[in-house]
Design a protein around this motif. Structure first.
Motif, mmCIF file in Angstrom:
data_model
loop_
_atom_site.group_PDB
_atom_site.id
_atom_site.type_symbol
_atom_site.label_atom_id
_atom_site.label_comp_id
_atom_site.label_asym_id
_atom_site.label_seq_id
_atom_site.Cartn_x
_atom_site.Cartn_y
_atom_site.Cartn_z
ATOM 1 N N ARG A 27 0.826 -1.270 0.062
ATOM 2 C CA ARG A 27 -0.077 0.142 0.062
ATOM 3 C C ARG A 27 0.884 1.204 -0.136
ATOM 4 N NH1 ARG A 27 -2.967 -2.885 3.711
ATOM 5 N NH2 ARG A 27 -2.042 -1.757 5.294
ATOM 6 N N GLN A 28 2.049 1.248 0.737
ATOM 7 C CA GLN A 28 2.746 2.421 0.755
ATOM 8 C C GLN A 28 3.529 2.595 -0.512
ATOM 9 O OE1 GLN A 28 5.436 2.026 4.199
ATOM 10 N NE2 GLN A 28 3.767 2.893 5.595
ATOM 11 N N ILE A 29 3.968 1.640 -1.155
ATOM 12 C CA ILE A 29 4.570 1.686 -2.644
ATOM 13 C C ILE A 29 3.715 2.149 -3.406
ATOM 14 C CG2 ILE A 29 5.664 0.458 -4.246
ATOM 15 C CD1 ILE A 29 7.670 0.819 -1.869
ATOM 16 N N GLU A 30 2.350 1.790 -3.430
ATOM 17 C CA GLU A 30 1.477 2.040 -4.441
ATOM 18 C C GLU A 30 1.100 3.500 -4.172
ATOM 19 O OE1 GLU A 30 -1.547 -0.926 -4.400
ATOM 20 O OE2 GLU A 30 -0.504 -2.175 -5.668
ATOM 21 N N ASP A 31 0.981 3.957 -3.001
ATOM 22 C CA ASP A 31 0.698 5.458 -2.710
ATOM 23 C C ASP A 31 1.758 6.214 -3.347
ATOM 24 O OD1 ASP A 31 -1.733 4.848 -1.458
ATOM 25 O OD2 ASP A 31 -0.690 5.142 0.553
ATOM 26 N N GLN A 32 3.098 5.731 -3.159
ATOM 27 C CA GLN A 32 4.256 6.665 -3.738
ATOM 28 C C GLN A 32 4.205 6.540 -5.120
ATOM 29 O OE1 GLN A 32 7.907 5.826 -1.704
ATOM 30 N NE2 GLN A 32 9.232 6.945 -3.192
ATOM 31 N N ILE A 33 3.853 5.438 -5.645
ATOM 32 C CA ILE A 33 3.797 5.436 -7.255
ATOM 33 C C ILE A 33 2.611 6.074 -7.830
ATOM 34 C CG2 ILE A 33 3.239 3.865 -9.109
ATOM 35 C CD1 ILE A 33 4.739 1.572 -7.626
ATOM 36 N N ARG A 34 1.609 6.337 -7.036
ATOM 37 C CA ARG A 34 0.411 7.141 -7.751
ATOM 38 C C ARG A 34 0.962 8.780 -7.574
ATOM 39 N NH1 ARG A 34 -2.949 3.967 -5.852
ATOM 40 N NH2 ARG A 34 -2.765 4.284 -3.423
ATOM 41 N N LEU A 35 1.709 9.077 -6.542
ATOM 42 C CA LEU A 35 2.172 10.337 -6.604
ATOM 43 C C LEU A 35 3.172 10.882 -7.577
ATOM 44 C CD1 LEU A 35 2.473 10.765 -2.576
ATOM 45 C CD2 LEU A 35 0.576 11.873 -4.197
ATOM 46 N N GLY A 36 3.855 9.803 -7.971
ATOM 47 C CA GLY A 36 4.873 10.065 -9.184
ATOM 48 C C GLY A 36 6.039 10.575 -8.254
ATOM 49 N N ARG A 37 7.311 10.514 -9.265
ATOM 50 C CA ARG A 37 8.740 11.005 -8.766
ATOM 51 C C ARG A 37 8.717 12.366 -9.401
ATOM 52 N NH1 ARG A 37 11.897 10.643 -13.344
ATOM 53 N NH2 ARG A 37 10.930 9.061 -14.853
ATOM 54 N N LEU A 38 9.442 13.157 -8.557
ATOM 55 C CA LEU A 38 9.742 14.530 -8.935
ATOM 56 C C LEU A 38 10.970 14.756 -9.727
ATOM 57 C CD1 LEU A 38 8.989 16.332 -5.448
ATOM 58 C CD2 LEU A 38 7.404 16.173 -7.558
ATOM 59 N N GLU A 39 10.807 15.318 -10.871
ATOM 60 C CA GLU A 39 12.124 15.550 -11.758
ATOM 61 C C GLU A 39 12.236 17.076 -12.022
ATOM 62 O OE1 GLU A 39 12.550 14.780 -16.306
ATOM 63 O OE2 GLU A 39 12.883 12.874 -15.209
ATOM 64 N N GLU A 40 13.414 17.500 -11.636
ATOM 65 C CA GLU A 40 13.560 18.834 -11.719
ATOM 66 C C GLU A 40 14.309 19.373 -12.946
ATOM 67 O OE1 GLU A 40 16.935 21.519 -9.578
ATOM 68 O OE2 GLU A 40 15.006 21.664 -8.205
#
Length: 158
Positions: A27-40
């Motif tokens: 669940r925690q991984i899926e939450d993080q995946i749903r938010l996506g990664r930040l790219e600058e």
């Protein structure tokens, strides 16, 4: 390993982890995946300064020198299948493997203790460490660490 294989392994591994009672990790991984990664991203541009009163004092024939502008922009990007799988493998190492290693270290440092119980202050499940159960778990722990290492190597191979 290509992205399709990574997605397949991710799905299978999340089912295994959930079936073993570690669904909170999934669940925690899926939450993080749903938010996506930040790219600058750094965006550079040249801006010609508009004429000002000070510019009229320049020598005739001098050129207006453009100034460079750099702006950092942050955006959310979707995780690629290989990135999702690596994130899951890392989370398993941190949440499951590290906890099991702490458990083993606790039993090793308390040689005369046969059983420990950790009871939460509020409602929750009591955790029990029993020395007799630990040998089989050490074997599983070592096999899991080896599997995760090989999995990460396969992810990084391509």
């Amino acid at each position: 390993m290509n992205n399709a294989e990574a997605e397949d392994v991710y799905q299978k591994l999340t089912m295994i982890i959930s079936d073993l009672g570690w669904s909170w990790v999934v669940r925690q991984i899926e939450d993080q995946i749903r938010l996506g990664r930040l790219e600058e991203t750094i965006i550079e541009s040249e801006v010609n300064s508009p004429s000002t009163d000070l510019s009229s004092s320049r020598r005739p024939g001098s050129k207006v020198r453009p100034r460079k502008s750099r702006v950092a922009m942050t955006k959310r990007m979707e995780y690629l299948p290989k990135e999702r799988l690596r994130l899951l493998a890392t989370s398993i190492e941190q949440a499951i493997i590290a906890a099991a290693e702490m458990e083993q270290e606790t039993l090793r440092n308390l040689p005369y203790v046969q059983k420990l119980e950790f009871r939460p202050e509020e409602q929750g499940e009591t955790m029990r460490l029993i020395r007799d159960d630990s040998h089989g778990r050490i074997t599983v722990l070592e096999q899991t660490k080896k599997f995760l290492k090989e999995l990460k190597e396969a992810i990084d191979a391509n």
